[in-house]
Every structure is written in C-alpha cells, then in structure tokens.
Enzyme design. Structure first.
Site, PDB file in Angstrom:
ATOM      1  N   GLY A 119      46.743  44.894  91.527  1.00  0.00           N
ATOM      2  CA  GLY A 119      45.457  45.592  91.616  1.00  0.00           C
ATOM      3  C   GLY A 119      44.442  45.033  90.650  1.00  0.00           C
TER       4      GLY A 119
ATOM      5  N   ASP B 212      58.729  39.138  86.215  1.00  0.00           N
ATOM      6  CA  ASP B 212      57.578  38.316  86.578  1.00  0.00           C
ATOM      7  C   ASP B 212      57.015  37.639  85.333  1.00  0.00           C
ATOM      8  OD1 ASP B 212      55.940  37.109  88.375  1.00  0.00           O
ATOM      9  OD2 ASP B 212      54.559  38.803  88.580  1.00  0.00           O
TER      10      ASP B 212
END
Ligand SMILES: *[C@@H]1O[C@H](CO)[C@@H](O)[C@H](O)[C@H]1NC(C)=O
Ligand SMILES: *[C@@H]1O[C@H](CO)[C@@H](O)[C@H](O)[C@H]1NC(C)=O
Ligand SMILES: *[C@@H]1O[C@H](CO)[C@@H](O)[C@H](O)[C@H]1NC(C)=O
Ligand SMILES: *[C@@H]1O[C@H](CO)[C@@H](O)[C@H](O)[C@H]1NC(C)=O
Ligand SMILES: *[C@@H]1O[C@H](CO)[C@@H](O)[C@H](O)[C@H]1NC(C)=O
Ligand SMILES: *[C@@H]1O[C@H](CO)[C@@H](O)[C@H](O)[C@H]1NC(C)=O
Ligand SMILES: *[C@@H]1O[C@H](CO)[C@@H](O)[C@H](O)[C@H]1NC(C)=O
Length: 676
Positions: free
Chosen positions: A363, A476
């Site tokens: 986002g 990640d």
C-alpha cells in the site's frame, strides 16, 4: 285664484320631485356592490373607482381626504305610507389598508351615517375627513361613525394604533376595542392588523328594538364570527334625522395608506346580504399584501437557520464519514496501539499526495505529523478485507508493535477502517536503502556505512529469529525494505508479510511470498518459508550492498544477470572483487568486502541447512568467528542449481527484478492482504 293656481303650479313640481325622491329611496332600501363598476356613488375629488371596480378612497399621498357615499339618503323618518319609524340597519363591507411603509401608515377609514354629504371644512389626518376642531363634538352634527383607526391619538383617547371605535358626533369614541375577532373554531380572540394590507370584512348592525349597535370584523377568508367585537347599547333616535346618507370617509396625514373598499352591502329591511368574496375586485398588484414586519425578519432568519442546520448537518455527516473507523470490543486491550483515524487524517493532511513517501509492498506510505505530540510518523495504508481474520491480524500487528530493536522500524500502532488498515511507523527521514544504492545518488554510501548497515540488519534478523518470545520471519528482506534513520542506521521495516510462529513449531503456509531474486529456491519448490529462507534473502541483500546492484538485472550480459551466480562464477575464477560496486572506487576494507561476498554466497546456498544461522552471520560480521571455506563444487551455491535449466529459465524470464509475489495469508485459506 290666479295666485292660488300659480302657487299650486309652483308647488306641484316640488311635490313631484320630492315624491319621486321618496319613491327612489323606498326602492333603494338596500343595495349590494361587488366592486363599484358603474355604481352611482358620490365620490369626492380624491376618491376614485378603478377600472376593475376597486374603490380607492385615498392613495398614499399625504394629507388627503377621500369619501364616497351612496347617492341617495335613506329615510329614517316616519314614512308617508307606513306609520312606524325604524332606525335599524345592517351593513357589511370589505376594506383594505395598504400602507406606504409598514411602519408608517394612517390614518384610517370611517363608515358614516350622516345627514349631509357636504363636509366642507373637515380636516384630514385624525379628523378622518368628517369633522374639524370646531365642529368636533357638536350634537348638531347628527353623525354616526364607525372608525377603523390605525393611529393612536391621545387627544382623542385612542386606546392603541389598531382599533375600531363607535363615534357619535365626535371623534372620541363612545366605545372602542383593539381589532380582534372571535374564532369560532379555536374559541378565542385573534388579533388582526388593520394596516396589514390584507382584505378584511366588517359587519355593522343596529337593531332598534335591542338598541344595540354591533360591530364585527374578520379576515376575508372567514365567516362572520358569532360574537361581535363591539356590542354597544345605543339609542340612535336623537342622532338620526329623517333622511341620512351612508358612506365612507378616509384620510391620510403625515403618514399615509391607500384605503380601499372592495364590496359593500346595505339593508334597511333585514340582514345585509353576505358579500361573495370571489366576486370582489383584486387589489393593485404593486400593492400586494405585505408581509408582517416581524415576518420580514423572521422568514430570512428561519431560512438562514435552516440553511445553517443543513450545512452543519451535512458537515457533520461528511465529518463522520471522513473520520469513520472500525472499532470493536476485542480491540480494547490494544487501546494504546490504537490510533484514531481523525488523528491520522490530520497528521497526513488528509492523505495528501505531497505527503506520499512511496508505494510499499502492500500500500501507500504517507508522511505525517501527529497532532497530539508533533511526532513524525509514516502511515501505511493497506487495503484489507475487514470480514476475515481481522482479530488474528490485529493481534499480529500488536505483537509486531512489541518488537523492540534499534535496527527495526518501530511499529507504533494501527487503525482500522472499512476495507482499510492503517499502520503507523516511526518516520525514517533518509528513506529506503535501495534508493541510495541503485540510483546514481551522491554522495554515495561509503563502505563503512554499508558494513554498519549490514551488521545492523543482521542483528535485527537475529533478534526476530531467535531473541524474541516468538519466531518472526520477515520473509521479504531486501534493500528496498531497509530504511535509514536520521543517523543512517539501517532499520528493517515492512513486516507486511512477516509471519509469526511459536518456537519449535513449523510454520504452515502454502502461499509463496517474497520477492523474486531474493527468494530461496526451496520456497519456489515447497512454498514454505523458514528462518533459512530469511537467511537466503539476507545473503542476496549482502551481495546487493557490496556490488551496488539489484539481484536480477536483465539488461546486463547473460552471465551477469543473476547477481548470486555472477559473484559465484567470479569467485571461482578468482576475479572476486571485480563484482564490487565500482562507485566505491576501491575505497573499502578488502577483508571485510571478501567476508561480505563470501558470506553472501554462503547464505544463498541451495540447501537450506547448509546456510549459516543469523546468529552465525552476526558472529562472522562482528569478526567473532571465522568463515568456513566455501564448497567449491559449485552446484551448492546460487539462486537455482545450474543443472536445473527449467527453473533457471523461469527466473530469467521474470522481466523486472523486484516484482512482488503479492499474496499474504494468515491461515491457509484466507488471504486478507493483497498487494498493489
Ligand atoms: C394620489 O392621487 C392624487 C390625485 O388623484 C394624485 O395627484 C397623486 O399623484 C396620487 N399620489 C400617488 C402617490 O399616487
Ligand atoms: C313599515 O315598515 C317596517 C320596517 O320598514 C315594516 O316592518 C312594517 O311591516 C311596515 N308596515 C307597513 C304597514 O307597511
Ligand atoms: C357646503 O356647506 C358650506 C357651509 O358649511 C357651504 O358654504 C357650501 O355652499 C356647501 N356646499 C354645497 C355644495 O352645498
Ligand atoms: C369647520 O367646519 C365648519 C363646517 O363644516 C366650517 O364652517 C368651519 O369654518 C370649519 N372650521 C375650521 C377652523 O376650518
Ligand atoms: C373576545 O373579545 C370579546 C370582545 O372584545 C370579549 O367580550 C370576550 O370576552 C373575548 N373572549 C376571549 C375568549 O378572550
Ligand atoms: C348583537 O350582538 C349581541 C351579542 O352577540 C346579540 O345578542 C344581538 O342579537 C346582536 N344584534 C344584532 C343586531 O346583530
Ligand atoms: C335585505 O333584507 C331582506 C330581508 O332579509 C332580504 O330579502 C334582502 O335580500 C336583503 N338585501 C340586501 C341587499 O341585503
């Protein structure tokens, strides 16, 4: 004889004339006018009849007298043919007083029964055009008047500036009352304003037997009230002469109104016929009934209030909508971590485009200043499906908020809205590491800083893997997820796809998460991430930092496309340091560089168990342990086994190097976060 005959000759026409007048009066014992078109009235030089029949007694010119009388007198004497004498009469009329200005209006109208229509010497203003100060009060006047008086004159003992009075020979009323009417429906008196400009109905009835003079007034819309306004005991026998005229007189003074009579009926032999309102002429359009003065203030005021209420209501609803958030009971325990949407909205200036720091994996990230503490924060807006797994997710977020390490971007709290989750982080003024590494950024990040960043990130990963109460997988790790604080300390952030699991248990996720190029080969195969896969990503990250390039750069010569493979090949051929970021211009500690490159290769070992743990990585980087030799049989190192052409093909065909595999799951079935 001649003389007698002559006298008779003289007398006869006179007798004839008076007989004719008598006959006319007998015939004209009654009349009714709806408008006065063609009526044989006796108006004075001021009064005029409009083409539509409206009788205008005065206009709004000052000091005027307007009068109009029925042309024939009525016989109140003993009739030649009927010995009885009757003084009874009944009349009704409709009038309107249209003032020049609402506050300046006058003086009024009087209905008059008078022996003469010669009012020479009568005055305007308060004398209503019927008397003057020498004639006022003389019993020789033989005058009956019903005054509709809109001016209060103390000399005349007027009760107010809106009254109806009965006058006998003088202007001081024998009886008067404020203008009201008895509403039969509401059983109460209602007041009327003479100068409202509205049409009003007046009834005047005198009954000789009762010796009562009744005066009744009502709005034009109503019927005659059952109770009269005035019911005055009165003997008219001394006032009435044999022959009396009936009519109206009206005057203006220093203030003026247009005075109108719209209809009139009169009857000596019974009740005056009712006037049919629909047959009455209309008032001049420019003299439309005016609003009452208070209405002229009240109407705009009410409109303004309504408008204000509507606007503030809309503003309230918009505000409610703007700041609307989701909050459930179970969240109470997370109170301190919970931010109000209003604060975040204000902090980010309504999520303004100029406050946008970037688009993260899941986002938009906005810069903001919390209104309460003036603290700079980064607010990440993540779309999320509020129907599924929210409770677990929030629990995870709160857990993440409890992670404390100087090389982690601190999660401060969260906020929930419909379809949206907001994560509030410490603000990192120097942005993400990839921008400094891969863009032609000057000054370049020197080796000392790079090494420091690697050590910092390594210790943060060690903390989340082993030193906290739960095992946290970052899943990640990459340069774009390492942020630099004000002191250029590397801090690992974006736990967007981090996964918690308890120590000792195996994580159970089937969804492939992470970024191509950083992804351990076993994840591509099994979809399972572990601390080892984080180590793999960290290895790739170390090579990125040392070589100043992304793990996969498809525009390079084929042998250089995959960073890990390229470094490994160069290491085998002894040209190891040829892969180092040329922008460092050789300014680095060779042992450290070698350590980083080798450790990077070791971390990207194909076999998860062959990779060092984060604890070991930290020890190597801190110089507290010696790095083992790299296995020279090359198949062990690298993104994918060299022999596995299919897998290699797969990686090479990915067009951009840092594309997310955008999925995240809490449980195997639900995907509550999705990527861009
Ligand atoms: C009122 O009527 C008189 C006479 O008819 C006229 O001279 C005067 O101009 C009128 N005034 C207004 C204000 O219409
Ligand atoms: C005389 O006139 C009165 C009222 O006008 C009426 O009531 C009465 O019947 C009349 N008498 C005769 C004889 O016409
Ligand atoms: C009206 O009365 C006055 C006296 O009050 C008189 O001088 C005048 O001639 C009368 N006018 C008419 C038209 O009868
Ligand atoms: C008052 O009116 C009478 C008759 O109507 C007249 O004779 C007399 O002169 C008037 N007085 C004044 C002061 O105008
Ligand atoms: C209404 O007014 C009339 C006449 O002024 C008076 O007699 C009567 O008492 C009043 N009625 C009420 C209900 O005020
Ligand atoms: C006048 O009013 C009184 C009281 O309402 C009533 O009794 C009487 O009949 C009325 N007289 C006339 C002539 O209307
Ligand atoms: C006058 O009164 C009589 C008797 O009530 C009635 O028949 C007649 O219509 C009335 N006329 C008018 C003009 O009021």
């Amino acid at each position: 004889m001649m003389v007698v005959a002559f006298k008779l000759l003289l007398f006869l026409p006179g007798l004839f004339v008076s007989l004719k007048l008598l006959a006319l009066a007998q015939e004209e014992n009654q009349f009714i006018y709806h408008g006065f078109t063609g009526a044989n009235l006796l108006p004075n030089e001021i009064a005029k009849i409009h083409p539509n029949g409206l009788l205008e007694l005065t206009n709004t010119s000052k000091h005027q007298i307007g009068r109009a009388f029925f042309p024939f007198p009525f016989q109140f004497s003993t009739s030649l043919f009927n010995n009885s004498r009757s003084l009874s009469f009944s009349t009704q009329f409709v009038f309107a007083m249209v003032p020049e200005l609402p506050t300046l209006s006058g003086h009024g109208i009087a209905f008059i029964v008078s022996p003469s229509v010669n009012f020479t010497g009568a005055l305007s203003g308060r004398y209503l055009g019927i008397l003057n100060f020498t004639t006022d009060g003389l019993s020789s006047n033989h005058l009956l008047a019903v005054e509709l008086d809109a001016i209060r004159n103390p000399d005349l003992k007027d009760i107010n500036d809106n009254h109806i009075g009965i006058d006998l020979n003088e202007l001081i009323s024998i009886e008067s009352a404020p203008v009201t009417y008895f509403s039969d429906e509401e059983k109460e008196n209602k007041s009327l304003t003479l100068t409202s400009g509205n049409m009003m109905h007046v009834w005047i009835d005198y009954n000789e037997v009762e010796r009562l003079l009744n005066v009744t007034v009502a709005p034009i819309t109503g019927t005659k009230p059952t109770l009269p306004l005035l019911s005055t005991s009165l003997d008219l026998s001394s006032v009435m002469l044999d022959s009396m005229y009936v009519g109206f007189s009206s005057s203006t003074g220093a203030v003026a109104s247009s005075h109108y009579i719209l209809g009139w009926s009169f009857n000596r032999s019974g009740q005056a016929q009712s006037l049919d309102v629909s047959k009455l002429p209309s008032l001049p359009p420019q003299r439309k009934p005016r609003r009452k003065p208070y209405l002229r203030i009240a109407v705009p005021a009410i409109a303004a209030i309504i408008l204000f209420l509507a606007i503030s209501g809309a503003a309230y609803i918009i505000r409610r909508k703007t700041y609307e958030e989701l909050r459930e009971d179970w969240e109470q325990e997370y109170g301190p971590q919970r931010f109000s949407y209003k604060d975040l909205y204000k902090a980010t200036k309504g999520f303004a485009a100029r406050e946008l720091l970037g688009r993260g994996g899941f986002g938009m990230v906005y810069r903001g200043v919390l209104p309460s503490s003036n603290m700079q924060v980064a607010v990440k807006k993540v779309s999320h499906d509020s129907r599924h797994g929210t409770k677990e997710f929030v629990a995870e977020i709160v857990s993440m908020g409890r992670l404390r390490h100087r090389n982690l971007v601190q999660l401060l709290g969260y906020c929930r809205r419909k379809g949206e989750l907001l994560l509030v982080y410490d603000y990192m003024p120097n942005g993400s590491l990839d921008k400094l590494l891969f863009r032609n950024h000057t000054p370049i990040l020197n080796w000392v800083r790079r090494y420091q960043i690697l050590r910092g990130v390594a210790s943060a990963l060690l903390y989340i893997h082993e030193e906290w109460q739960q095992v946290v997988l970052h899943r990640d790790v990459k340069a774009s997820n390492v942020l630099l604080d004000a002191n250029l300390n590397g801090r690992i952030g974006d736990f967007g796809i981090a996964k918690f699991h308890d120590h000792g248990s195996t994580p159970h996720t089937t969804n492939v998460v992470g970024t191509i190029g950083y992804l351990a080969p076993e994840i591509a195969r099994t979809g399972k991430s572990s601390t080892c896969s984080d180590v793999f990503s960290f290895g790739t990250f170390m090579l990125e930092v040392a070589c100043g390039r992304r793990p996969v750069e498809s525009e390079r010569p084929p042998e250089e496309v995959v960073l890990v493979d390229w470094v490994f090949e160069c290491w085998k051929s002894g040209a190891f340091l040829g892969t180092v970021d040329p922008r460092l211009e050789g300014n680095y500690v060779e042992e450290e560089m070698e350590l980083v490159l080798k450790l990077g290769l070791l971390c990207t070992h194909r076999i998860p168990s062959a990779r060092p743990s984060m604890r070991q990585v930290v020890q190597y980087l801190d110089g507290n342990a010696t790095l083992p030799d790299l296995p020279l049989q090359g198949t062990g190192i690298g993104l994918v086994p060299v022999s596995n052409e299919a897998s290699r093909e797969h990686v090479l065909t990915i067009p951009t190097s840092s594309e997310h595999i955008s999925s995240y799951s809490f449980s195997d079935s639900e995907s509550i976060l999705s990527g861009r």
